[in-house]
Design a protein around this motif. Structure first.
Motif, PDB file in Angstrom:
ATOM      1  N   PHE A 145       3.460   9.399  -5.966  1.00 40.83           N
ATOM      2  CA  PHE A 145       3.565   8.569  -6.883  1.00 40.83           C
ATOM      3  C   PHE A 145       2.176   8.401  -7.606  1.00 40.83           C
ATOM      4  CE2 PHE A 145       6.234   6.861  -3.526  1.00 40.83           C
ATOM      5  CZ  PHE A 145       7.249   7.055  -4.142  1.00 40.83           C
ATOM      6  N   LYS A 146       1.636   9.680  -7.855  1.00 42.76           N
ATOM      7  CA  LYS A 146       0.067   9.786  -8.678  1.00 42.76           C
ATOM      8  C   LYS A 146       0.465   9.523 -10.092  1.00 42.76           C
ATOM      9  CE  LYS A 146      -2.140  12.759  -5.497  1.00 42.76           C
ATOM     10  NZ  LYS A 146      -3.315  14.016  -5.426  1.00 42.76           N
ATOM     11  N   SER A 152      -1.990   8.098  -1.970  1.00 41.53           N
ATOM     12  CA  SER A 152      -0.870   7.745  -2.567  1.00 41.53           C
ATOM     13  C   SER A 152      -0.995   6.500  -3.666  1.00 41.53           C
ATOM     14  CB  SER A 152       0.293   7.222  -1.349  1.00 41.53           C
ATOM     15  OG  SER A 152      -0.190   6.187  -0.738  1.00 41.53           O
ATOM     16  N   LEU A 153      -0.159   6.217  -4.399  1.00 45.98           N
ATOM     17  CA  LEU A 153      -0.203   5.128  -5.467  1.00 45.98           C
ATOM     18  C   LEU A 153      -1.408   5.035  -5.892  1.00 45.98           C
ATOM     19  CD1 LEU A 153       2.237   3.408  -3.115  1.00 45.98           C
ATOM     20  CD2 LEU A 153       2.958   3.655  -5.410  1.00 45.98           C
ATOM     21  N   ILE A 165      -3.932   1.483   5.003  1.00 43.36           N
ATOM     22  CA  ILE A 165      -4.168   1.956   3.626  1.00 43.36           C
ATOM     23  C   ILE A 165      -5.074   3.113   3.805  1.00 43.36           C
ATOM     24  CG2 ILE A 165      -4.643   2.000   1.133  1.00 43.36           C
ATOM     25  CD1 ILE A 165      -3.691  -1.202   1.574  1.00 43.36           C
ATOM     26  N   GLU A 166      -4.637   4.513   3.875  1.00 45.52           N
ATOM     27  CA  GLU A 166      -5.535   5.559   3.841  1.00 45.52           C
ATOM     28  C   GLU A 166      -6.547   5.752   2.677  1.00 45.52           C
ATOM     29  OE1 GLU A 166      -4.037   8.993   5.526  1.00 45.52           O
ATOM     30  OE2 GLU A 166      -2.948   7.875   7.280  1.00 45.52           O
ATOM     31  N   ASP A 167      -7.432   6.677   2.723  1.00 49.71           N
ATOM     32  CA  ASP A 167      -8.430   7.005   1.733  1.00 49.71           C
ATOM     33  C   ASP A 167      -7.838   7.295   0.588  1.00 49.71           C
ATOM     34  OD1 ASP A 167     -10.692   6.801   3.506  1.00 49.71           O
ATOM     35  OD2 ASP A 167     -10.942   8.897   4.040  1.00 49.71           O
ATOM     36  N   PHE A 174      -4.386   3.699  -3.716  1.00 51.22           N
ATOM     37  CA  PHE A 174      -4.722   2.527  -4.492  1.00 51.22           C
ATOM     38  C   PHE A 174      -6.253   2.553  -5.413  1.00 51.22           C
ATOM     39  CE2 PHE A 174      -1.812   1.345  -1.290  1.00 51.22           C
ATOM     40  CZ  PHE A 174      -0.674   0.932  -2.178  1.00 51.22           C
ATOM     41  N   TRP A 175      -6.435   3.670  -5.628  1.00 55.30           N
ATOM     42  CA  TRP A 175      -7.815   4.049  -6.088  1.00 55.30           C
ATOM     43  C   TRP A 175      -8.091   3.404  -7.400  1.00 55.30           C
ATOM     44  CZ3 TRP A 175     -11.931   6.340  -4.022  1.00 55.30           C
ATOM     45  CH2 TRP A 175     -12.804   7.054  -5.220  1.00 55.30           C
TER      46      TRP A 175
END
Length: 102
Positions: A37-38, A61-62, A81-83, A86-87
Motif C-alpha cells: 500500500f505504498k 507498509s502504508l 509497527i515495523e520500521d 506510516f512514514w
C-alpha cells in the motif's frame, strides 16, 4: 507472540487485492506484509473487530496514509509497527481497545 494468543482465523494481507478482506470483522489477527500500500494516501480505519488479538504492520507498509484509526477492538493485546511504516502519517487515533470489566 505470547501463549495467550489463539490465532485461529488470521488475515494475512499479502497483496493489495487482499485489502477488501478487511470488510470481514471475524478475523483473529491482521498482518500486513512488507512494502504494501505504498500508493495509498487515504486513512485506514480498523474499527469494531471483536476477535482481533494482534495487528502487525511489517516494514515499509502504508507509508503515506494520512490517518490511522484503531478503535473498538476489545481483544487487542499486541500492536506491532515495523520500521518505515506510516512514514508520512500525520495522526493516530487509538481508542476503546480494552474490555470494560465491571
Amino acid at each position: 507472540m505470547s501463549n495467550d494468543i489463539i490465532d485461529d482465523n488470521p488475515l494475512v494481507i499479502e497483496n493489495e487485492d487482499d485489502y477488501a478482506k478487511l470488510n470481514d470483522k471475524n478475523w483473529s489477527s491482521i498482518i500486513v506484509k512488507e512494502g504494501l500500500f505504498k500508493e495509498m494516501r487515504d486513512e485506514l480505519i480498523l474499527n469494531n473487530y471483536p476477535h482481533i488479538q494482534f495487528i502487525h504492520f511489517q516494514q515499509e507498509s502504508l507509508q503515506y496514509i494520512c490517518h490511522l484509526i484503531i478503535s473498538n477492538l476489545p481483544e487487542l493485546k499486541y500492536l506491532t509497527i515495523e520500521d518505515e511504516s506510516f512514514w508520512s502519517t500525520t495522526s493516530l487515533n487509538l481508542s476503546s481497545i480494552f474490555k470494560l470489566i465491571m
